[in-house]
Design a protein around this motif. Structure first.
Motif, PDB file in Angstrom:
ATOM      1  N   ILE A 167      -3.231  17.281 -19.161  1.00 61.42           N
ATOM      2  CA  ILE A 167      -3.640  17.655 -17.805  1.00 61.42           C
ATOM      3  C   ILE A 167      -3.940  16.366 -17.047  1.00 61.42           C
ATOM      4  CG2 ILE A 167      -5.270  18.929 -16.368  1.00 61.42           C
ATOM      5  CD1 ILE A 167      -5.923  20.676 -18.752  1.00 61.42           C
ATOM      6  N   LEU A 168      -3.194  16.120 -15.976  1.00 61.25           N
ATOM      7  CA  LEU A 168      -3.355  14.899 -15.201  1.00 61.25           C
ATOM      8  C   LEU A 168      -3.815  15.212 -13.784  1.00 61.25           C
ATOM      9  CD1 LEU A 168      -0.229  12.709 -16.106  1.00 61.25           C
ATOM     10  CD2 LEU A 168      -2.601  12.334 -16.819  1.00 61.25           C
ATOM     11  N   LEU A 169      -4.854  14.531 -13.350  1.00 60.06           N
ATOM     12  CA  LEU A 169      -5.289  14.535 -11.960  1.00 60.06           C
ATOM     13  C   LEU A 169      -4.905  13.183 -11.374  1.00 60.06           C
ATOM     14  CD1 LEU A 169      -6.817  15.602  -9.493  1.00 60.06           C
ATOM     15  CD2 LEU A 169      -8.947  14.798 -10.560  1.00 60.06           C
ATOM     16  N   LEU A 170      -3.968  13.194 -10.422  1.00 59.27           N
ATOM     17  CA  LEU A 170      -3.443  11.969  -9.834  1.00 59.27           C
ATOM     18  C   LEU A 170      -3.919  11.861  -8.383  1.00 59.27           C
ATOM     19  CD1 LEU A 170       0.262  12.230 -11.106  1.00 59.27           C
ATOM     20  CD2 LEU A 170      -1.694  11.126 -12.226  1.00 59.27           C
ATOM     21  N   GLU A 171      -4.434  10.683  -8.014  1.00 60.44           N
ATOM     22  CA  GLU A 171      -4.937  10.467  -6.664  1.00 60.44           C
ATOM     23  C   GLU A 171      -4.306   9.201  -6.090  1.00 60.44           C
ATOM     24  OE1 GLU A 171      -9.452  11.994  -6.848  1.00 60.44           O
ATOM     25  OE2 GLU A 171      -8.786  10.909  -8.631  1.00 60.44           O
ATOM     26  N   VAL A 172      -3.655   9.363  -4.934  1.00 60.93           N
ATOM     27  CA  VAL A 172      -2.969   8.262  -4.263  1.00 60.93           C
ATOM     28  C   VAL A 172      -3.352   8.315  -2.790  1.00 60.93           C
ATOM     29  CG1 VAL A 172      -0.762   7.169  -3.740  1.00 60.93           C
ATOM     30  CG2 VAL A 172      -1.026   8.467  -5.861  1.00 60.93           C
ATOM     31  N   THR A 200       0.835  -1.190   0.000  1.00 61.17           N
ATOM     32  CA  THR A 200       0.000   0.000   0.000  1.00 61.17           C
ATOM     33  C   THR A 200       0.875   1.247   0.000  1.00 61.17           C
ATOM     34  OG1 THR A 200      -1.704  -1.164   1.258  1.00 61.17           O
ATOM     35  CG2 THR A 200      -1.791   1.246   1.275  1.00 61.17           C
ATOM     36  N   PRO A 201       0.498   2.279  -0.775  1.00 63.06           N
ATOM     37  CA  PRO A 201       1.265   3.531  -0.730  1.00 63.06           C
ATOM     38  C   PRO A 201       1.226   4.146   0.662  1.00 63.06           C
ATOM     39  CG  PRO A 201      -0.150   3.479  -2.665  1.00 63.06           C
ATOM     40  CD  PRO A 201      -0.562   2.325  -1.804  1.00 63.06           C
ATOM     41  N   PRO A 221       0.799   0.852  -8.674  1.00 61.38           N
ATOM     42  CA  PRO A 221      -0.314   0.338  -7.875  1.00 61.38           C
ATOM     43  C   PRO A 221      -0.805   1.365  -6.852  1.00 61.38           C
ATOM     44  CG  PRO A 221       1.428  -1.296  -8.047  1.00 61.38           C
ATOM     45  CD  PRO A 221       1.986  -0.025  -8.603  1.00 61.38           C
ATOM     46  N   GLY A 222      -2.114   1.430  -6.695  1.00 59.77           N
ATOM     47  CA  GLY A 222      -2.704   2.338  -5.724  1.00 59.77           C
ATOM     48  C   GLY A 222      -2.922   3.747  -6.226  1.00 59.77           C
TER      49      GLY A 222
END
Length: 439
Positions: free
Chosen positions: A300-305, A3-4, A209-210
């Motif tokens: 345009i990138l929306l990154l969610e971790v 897991t991150p 991953p994640g």
């Protein structure tokens, strides 16, 4: 399953340009035995850092990236073709290291798909010429071809005799960077390259991953014709504008073949000066239009971790952003995700038309339970634009400081080669950590 647990963002000192390394760290090893994944977003510069700062040479930056990734880069993102985002790939030392890092996934704008050049030259109609890449139509393919033609024309402008020095410098920023693009094409082979448009699947989730990735831009011409700045009464906008400009500025080859002529004072000298001014004005208009167009091809990138969200818009301007912003009234879930951003890469180096007011308004009204946002900017001041066109815009910087902690490499006056922010993946916020100074 691992897991991150931590996110680490390094913003390298390149002067005026973008070069960000996002590292996702896990609580245990992944299937390949590593406990981290690395995403490099852009690798370019157009102006070196100010005197007294780290040198910011592309080869030195590449060596740092190699060190910080442990010799393995998982994802490479090049938001668009401008030299301040990809120039490092044309530097021999930088290119050599990037090949060694061997990214598993290379993400670029849909306008960079090398299949477009062959498709654009083929006749219309089913079965006539190469197939149009998935997700695109002839209108979008043709627009990509016109962008390429525009860059060819601007390349000729840089050789014109008598062109204003400032216009010539601006034109050089729009060139194709052929060596850099060739290397990116090489790194993208064997199915590693993906060419993104709004709503496209990036493939990032399979490599990191994640992580959840949403591609908000750029739209194709079919998704939003405004991104091409096409006039309703003139479908040949680019060709018409370019042709008119080139008729005024003349041919670079003709200019190079003419011997220099000296004119004394008087009406002839005055007329020649006026013609040279007109040529520079027309060239400046062409360069400005191309600059806007290339910026609007930015990914345009929306990154969610974990519990964190990061927004990387490249140099996207309002024509690119509209496609997302106009969805917000009908998509409250997307609106909430944008309102809850934890880290924002300041769009287009802090220009006035790349951080929409409506987006800033969302951050100003963000939920009270969210930690303070971080904003990052790699912009040497005083080298691009004047007055309202200068970057970064002081008005925007002031507005960003109201809603975020703003970090800039232009503040690294102690010789630091990068600026580093770290956050707990579950809750944040992003905080700066000390980095060694360059002796």
């Amino acid at each position: 399953m691992s897991t991150p647990v931590r996110l680490r963002l390094r913003m390298y000192q390149v002067g005026f340009g973008d070069c960000f390394l996002l590292s996702v760290e896990y609580d245990g090893p992944l299937p390949d035995g590593r406990a981290e994944r690395h995403i490099l977003i852009d690798y370019g510069t157009s102006h070196s850092p100010r005197e007294g700062m780290a040198r910011g040479r592309m080869g030195d930056v590449a060596a740092l990236i190699e060190k910080h990734t442990g010799g393995k880069l998982d994802v490479l993102v090049v938001t668009h073709r401008h030299r301040d985002h990809l120039r490092g790939f044309e530097v021999a030392a930088g290119g050599t290291i990037m090949k060694k890092l061997a990214p598993n996934l290379v993400l670029r704008s849909w306008t960079e798909d090398p299949r477009l050049s062959a498709t654009a030259d083929g006749p219309d109609g089913p079965g006539a010429g190469p197939a149009v890449p998935d997700g695109l139509t002839r209108a979008s393919v043709r627009y990509a071809a016109l962008l390429s033609q525009a860059q060819d024309h601007v390349s000729r402008l840089t050789s014109l005799v008598g062109l204003d020095d400032d216009v010539r410098a601006a034109a050089e920023d729009q060139l194709k960077n052929a060596d850099a693009v060739a290397l990116l094409d090489e790194l993208s082979r064997d199915g590693r390259g993906r060419y993104l448009y709004a709503g496209a699947e990036s493939g990032l989730e399979d490599v990191v991953p994640g992580l959840r990735a949403s591609v908000l831009g750029p739209p194709t011409v079919d998704q939003d014709p405004r991104v091409a700045k096409q006039r309703e009464d003139d479908p040949e906008y680019w060709l018409t504008a370019l042709g008119a400009s080139l008729r005024v500025v003349g041919s670079a080859a003709d200019a190079d073949d003419r011997p220099p002529i000296t004119h004394g004072p008087g009406p002839v000298r005055w007329l020649i000066d006026r013609l040279a001014q007109q040529r520079s004005h027309s060239a400046a208009r062409l360069v400005r239009d191309l600059d806007d167009a290339l910026n609007n091809t930015s990914v345009i990138l929306l990154l969610e971790v974990g519990g964190l969200s990061l927004l990387f818009p490249g140099d996207a301007q309002i024509e690119n952003w509209r496609h997302t912003l106009e969805r917000l009234p009908d998509e409250p879930e997307l609106r909430d995700r944008l309102a809850r951003i934890d880290l924002y890469k300041v769009g287009h180096h802090g220009s006035r038309n790349a951080t929409p007011r409506s987006l800033h308004a969302l951050w100003a009204a963000r939920p009270a339970d969210r930690p303070r946002m971080a904003a990052v900017m790699s912009t040497r001041q005083g080298v691009h634009g004047e007055d309202d066109g200068a970057v970064p815009q002081e008005q925007l910087v002031t507005a960003l400081r109201q809603v975020a902690d703003l970090y800039s490499t232009d503040d690294l006056s102690g010789g630091e080669e990068w600026l580093e922010l770290v956050a707990d993946a579950a809750r944040g916020p992003f905080r700066p950590v000390p980095v060694p100074k360059n002796d």
